[in-house]
Motif scaffolding. Structure first.
Motif, PDB file in Angstrom:
ATOM      1  N   HIS A 125      91.118  46.062 -19.686  1.00 51.34           N
ATOM      2  CA  HIS A 125      90.951  47.505 -19.497  1.00 51.34           C
ATOM      3  C   HIS A 125      90.139  48.113 -20.643  1.00 51.34           C
ATOM      4  O   HIS A 125      89.295  48.994 -20.412  1.00 51.34           O
ATOM      5  N   THR A 174      86.478  46.618 -12.753  1.00 51.36           N
ATOM      6  CA  THR A 174      86.847  47.867 -13.428  1.00 51.36           C
ATOM      7  C   THR A 174      88.304  48.235 -13.218  1.00 51.36           C
ATOM      8  O   THR A 174      89.000  48.642 -14.151  1.00 51.36           O
ATOM      9  N   PHE A 175      88.799  48.071 -11.983  1.00 47.56           N
ATOM     10  CA  PHE A 175      90.103  48.628 -11.634  1.00 47.56           C
ATOM     11  C   PHE A 175      91.224  47.596 -11.497  1.00 47.56           C
ATOM     12  O   PHE A 175      92.354  47.977 -11.200  1.00 47.56           O
ATOM     13  N   THR A 221      94.232  48.366 -13.604  1.00 40.73           N
ATOM     14  CA  THR A 221      94.985  49.492 -13.046  1.00 40.73           C
ATOM     15  C   THR A 221      95.901  49.023 -11.930  1.00 40.73           C
ATOM     16  O   THR A 221      97.068  49.428 -11.844  1.00 40.73           O
ATOM     17  N   ILE A 225      86.620  50.087 -20.308  1.00 45.61           N
ATOM     18  CA  ILE A 225      86.371  51.420 -20.859  1.00 45.61           C
ATOM     19  C   ILE A 225      85.095  51.409 -21.707  1.00 45.61           C
ATOM     20  O   ILE A 225      84.262  52.314 -21.608  1.00 45.61           O
ATOM     21  N   TYR A 253      92.989  59.433 -16.217  1.00 44.83           N
ATOM     22  CA  TYR A 253      92.416  58.087 -16.172  1.00 44.83           C
ATOM     23  C   TYR A 253      91.125  58.026 -16.991  1.00 44.83           C
ATOM     24  O   TYR A 253      90.320  58.953 -16.925  1.00 44.83           O
ATOM     25  N   PRO A 254      90.900  56.963 -17.766  1.00 44.00           N
ATOM     26  CA  PRO A 254      91.631  55.686 -17.872  1.00 44.00           C
ATOM     27  C   PRO A 254      92.665  55.632 -18.990  1.00 44.00           C
ATOM     28  O   PRO A 254      93.271  54.582 -19.220  1.00 44.00           O
TER      29      PRO A 254
END
Length: 302
Positions: A98, A46-47, A50, A102, A118-119
């Motif tokens: 990403h 997920t991250f 980021t 989402i 975020y996001p």
């Protein structure tokens, strides 16, 4: 306006602005990586985009440093070309990743946690980062003749210097970002009973970046001022190192657990192994820097 954008002053302003941004973003990138390692990869799917975009400013600074310090059009072209290719591919993949995250995990709504927006803020950053790389790539293609331009000036830095700078400043940026973040918290009404012992640790966090900034200033000084600044920098940095070392040591003697009690958040990986490994990294970085600088000063000016 075009004249100012091409001036050395603008380049210095841009480098320092990017460096300051890199400090904060690198700190948050490393902080977000903590669960990847300590919790067996939790959140990586997920991250990870980021984390990658948070590392992008320090990645950009390393290439900008190399670009600014190249003197020939051909070497400048190669730096810009490699930056656009590497950065463009990474950002494009991170952007696609990403968007999938989402859709499948976060949903098209404000998630919070990492930041207020975020996001969607990360989505915007990834698009802008990819756009920057694409723009530079197009310019490199348009000015492809620069790749074969004749080398007329000797380079002022070696080929390996940008890699050394990237490694050093990347590590220094994390600690500088941690110090800046902590100062912001303290300024927000936060007070700790161990504040007197936290101060030398936070100042120690800033030492590697201070050393790097002095190195940058030194490289751009007229030859007649370099010896005086070299010696002054050695004395100041050496004195700070000794004072902060003694101050921190006294802190450990008086309050042996002040780091885990008051500063555990700044040592996420060290906290996991019950050891403030960051302090050892800073001490080693600064000690090696001082020794290397002292040897170079003796060889050059004595």
């Amino acid at each position: 306006m075009k004249t100012f954008l091409r001036s050395p002053l603008f380049k210095r302003i841009a480098m320092f602005a990017l460096l300051f941004t890199s400090c904060l973003s690198t700190f948050y990138a490393v902080y977000l990586m903590f669960p990847f390692i300590s919790f067996e990869g939790r959140g990586v799917l997920t991250f990870l985009p980021t984390v990658l975009i948070y590392f992008f400013p320090i990645f950009s600074f390393a290439f900008l440093f190399a670009y600014v310090h190249r003197r020939n059009p051909s070497s400048k072209w190669r730096v810009a070309y490699y930056y656009s290719i590497i950065g463009g591919i990474i950002n494009l993949l991170a952007l696609a990743w990403h968007i999938v995250s989402i859709c499948l995990t976060l949903g098209w709504k404000l998630y919070g946690g990492v930041s207020v927006l975020y996001p969607f803020d990360v989505l915007a950053f990834l698009i802008m980062a990819f756009g920057i790389c694409l723009f530079i790539f197009i310019r490199c293609i348009i000015h492809h003749e620069d790749a074969n331009a004749e080398i007329v000036n000797p380079e002022i830095i070696s080929k390996g210097m940008p890699w050394k700078v990237a490694f050093y400043v990347g590590t220094a940026a994390y600690f500088e970002g941690a110090a800046i973040s902590s100062v912001l918290f303290i300024g927000d009404g936060y007070f700790d009973s161990n504040i007197i012992f936290m101060v030398p640790v936070l100042l120690a966090f800033m030492l590697p970046m201070i050393s790097f900034i002095l190195f940058m200033v030194f490289n751009h000084l007229p030859q007649g001022f370099k010896k005086k600044m070299f010696l002054s920098s050695l004395i100041i940095l050496g004195s700070l190192f000794v004072v902060l070392f003694i101050w921190t040591l006294v802190g450990y003697i008086i309050s042996p657990y002040f780091v885990p009690h008051s500063m555990a958040g700044l040592f996420p990986f060290g906290y996991a192994i019950k050891m403030p490994i960051g302090l050892f990294i800073i001490a080693l970085m600064e000690l090696i820097t001082l020794i290397v600088a002292l040897v170079k000063y003796i060889k050059k000016y004595k």
